[in-house]
Design a protein around this motif. Structure first.
Motif, PDB file in Angstrom:
ATOM      1  N   ALA A   1       9.039  15.865  13.804  1.00 45.95           N
ATOM      2  CA  ALA A   1      10.288  15.289  14.305  1.00 45.95           C
ATOM      3  C   ALA A   1      10.275  15.185  15.828  1.00 45.95           C
ATOM      4  N   CYS A   2       9.781  16.222  16.496  1.00 41.90           N
ATOM      5  CA  CYS A   2       9.703  16.197  17.963  1.00 41.90           C
ATOM      6  C   CYS A   2       8.697  15.155  18.443  1.00 41.90           C
ATOM      7  N   LEU A   3       7.571  15.046  17.750  1.00 38.98           N
ATOM      8  CA  LEU A   3       6.551  14.069  18.131  1.00 38.98           C
ATOM      9  C   LEU A   3       7.109  12.655  18.092  1.00 38.98           C
TER      10      LEU A   3
ATOM     11  N   GLN B   1      14.476  11.689  26.202  1.00 38.72           N
ATOM     12  CA  GLN B   1      14.363  12.314  27.511  1.00 38.72           C
ATOM     13  C   GLN B   1      15.111  13.640  27.533  1.00 38.72           C
ATOM     14  N   ALA B   2      14.475  14.655  28.125  1.00 43.57           N
ATOM     15  CA  ALA B   2      15.111  15.956  28.320  1.00 43.57           C
ATOM     16  C   ALA B   2      14.589  16.530  29.622  1.00 43.57           C
ATOM     17  N   ALA B   3      15.453  17.223  30.360  1.00 41.18           N
ATOM     18  CA  ALA B   3      15.033  17.796  31.639  1.00 41.18           C
ATOM     19  C   ALA B   3      13.994  18.890  31.444  1.00 41.18           C
ATOM     20  N   GLY B   4      14.119  19.645  30.363  1.00 46.26           N
ATOM     21  CA  GLY B   4      13.211  20.755  30.098  1.00 46.26           C
ATOM     22  C   GLY B   4      11.974  20.339  29.332  1.00 46.26           C
ATOM     23  N   SER B   5      11.176  21.334  28.999  1.00 49.09           N
ATOM     24  CA  SER B   5       9.895  21.104  28.325  1.00 49.09           C
ATOM     25  C   SER B   5      10.082  20.727  26.857  1.00 49.09           C
ATOM     26  N   VAL B   6       9.246  19.829  26.403  1.00 48.44           N
ATOM     27  CA  VAL B   6       9.227  19.462  24.983  1.00 48.44           C
ATOM     28  C   VAL B   6       8.872  20.677  24.125  1.00 48.44           C
ATOM     29  N   TRP B   7       8.037  21.554  24.661  1.00 51.11           N
ATOM     30  CA  TRP B   7       7.620  22.734  23.900  1.00 51.11           C
ATOM     31  C   TRP B   7       8.786  23.679  23.669  1.00 51.11           C
TER      32      TRP B   7
ATOM     33  N   ILE C   1      12.774  25.845  19.755  1.00 51.27           N
ATOM     34  CA  ILE C   1      14.137  25.997  19.246  1.00 51.27           C
ATOM     35  C   ILE C   1      14.278  25.331  17.883  1.00 51.27           C
ATOM     36  N   ALA C   2      13.667  24.156  17.712  1.00 54.28           N
ATOM     37  CA  ALA C   2      13.743  23.460  16.428  1.00 54.28           C
ATOM     38  C   ALA C   2      13.118  24.288  15.314  1.00 54.28           C
ATOM     39  N   VAL C   3      11.982  24.914  15.603  1.00 54.24           N
ATOM     40  CA  VAL C   3      11.333  25.774  14.602  1.00 54.24           C
ATOM     41  C   VAL C   3      12.214  26.975  14.283  1.00 54.24           C
ATOM     42  N   LEU C   4      12.790  27.593  15.309  1.00 56.84           N
ATOM     43  CA  LEU C   4      13.650  28.755  15.078  1.00 56.84           C
ATOM     44  C   LEU C   4      14.890  28.365  14.272  1.00 56.84           C
ATOM     45  N   ASP C   5      15.434  27.170  14.518  1.00 55.61           N
ATOM     46  CA  ASP C   5      16.565  26.692  13.722  1.00 55.61           C
ATOM     47  C   ASP C   5      16.168  26.515  12.262  1.00 55.61           C
ATOM     48  N   ALA C   6      14.974  25.979  12.043  1.00 51.66           N
ATOM     49  CA  ALA C   6      14.498  25.810  10.669  1.00 51.66           C
ATOM     50  C   ALA C   6      14.300  27.162   9.986  1.00 51.66           C
ATOM     51  N   VAL C   7      13.779  28.140  10.730  1.00 50.32           N
ATOM     52  CA  VAL C   7      13.613  29.489  10.178  1.00 50.32           C
ATOM     53  C   VAL C   7      14.977  30.091   9.833  1.00 50.32           C
ATOM     54  N   LEU C   8      15.975  29.825  10.668  1.00 49.89           N
ATOM     55  CA  LEU C   8      17.335  30.267  10.349  1.00 49.89           C
ATOM     56  C   LEU C   8      17.808  29.648   9.035  1.00 49.89           C
TER      57      LEU C   8
END
Length: 260
Positions: free
Chosen positions: A129-131, A140-146, A151-158
């Protein structure tokens, strides 16, 4: 010395065997793999074309960037909750869980094995999804894609942890699905995606403050606005991780052996 290490080694072996078994089951089910990997990406693709021609005020990020980065956490959470709750309930109805409960496998090892297996799938899901979002649709995001990926992985783990917990209270796959609007619906409405949390009525803000998805969305918004990590982002991630750990522990505590 042998006795001291025998129990932990046996526990690790049981946990590892459970994880491998679930991963093999997933590999043998192409439809589930397709849903795990493609549904969030396809929905983000739809969202992109919905907002593609929307004009944003000068100096403001595109609407797709603002909404899409939050959806990178929300969609994996929803999909993994649904898949995990149904898969765990299927183990119950097929009798597999009943047989496993007669082995030396502990409840926590069992749920940890499921959680790890589905978390591996969640990482692949969030990565795809991120790719697509960042490299194909130029999000576009100010911070790192990583950081977004983390966060996306941690949300999925939740979602996995809450799905395992919900399955403990369901007796059929249909009941497991019915938990989705109860557990996921309020979190989606109150997480800050539709209306900023600070603009909610006070009593809804209080409810929002105890829902883990609110902190997941907050963490993603921190990454979208700041070029580096922030204390608020790490606090939000810690809260999400704590919710996932508590949900897994409660799932183990409520797991019961059922007889026909």
């Amino acid at each position: 010395m042998t006795t001291t290490f025998a129990a932990p080694v046996a526990s690790v072996r049981c946990y590892t065997a459970t994880t491998i078994r679930i991963l093999r089951q997933l590999r043998a089910d192409p439809r589930t793999i397709a849903m795990l990997l493609l549904v969030p990406t396809l929905l983000l693709t739809l969202l992109y074309f919905v907002y593609k021609d929307t004009v944003s005020p000068p100096g403001m990020p595109r609407l797709f960037d603002r909404v899409g980065i939050s959806m990178l956490g929300i969609l994996p959470f929803i999909v993994m909750f649904l898949i995990t709750a149904i898969a765990m309930q299927r183990e119950r109805t097929s009798g597999t869980l009943e047989r496993l409960m007669t082995t030396p496998l502990s409840k926590l090892d069992l749920l940890a094995g499921y959680g790890t297996a589905f978390s591996v799938a969640a990482a692949a899901q969030a990565g795809l999804a991120c790719l697509v979002s960042f490299w194909l649709f130029d999000m576009q995001a100010a911070g790192s894609v990583w950081l977004v990926l983390l966060i996306a992985v941690l949300d999925a783990v939740l979602g996995v942890a809450l799905g395992l917990l919900a399955s403990a209270f369901a007796r059929t796959e249909f009941q497991a699905v019915q938990f989705m609007p109860v557990i996921v619906g309020p979190q989606f409405f109150l997480c800050g995606l539709l209306v900023p949390r600070g603009e909610l009525p006070r009593w809804l803000q209080i409810i929002s403050d105890v829902l883990p998805l609110s902190y997941a969305v907050d963490a993603l918004q921190q990454v979208s606005r700041h070029s580096g990590t922030t204390a608020d982002m790490w606090r939000d991630l810690g809260i999400v991780a704590a919710f996932a750990a508590v949900a897994l522990a409660l799932g183990a505590a409520t797991l019961r052996r059922r007889t026909a």
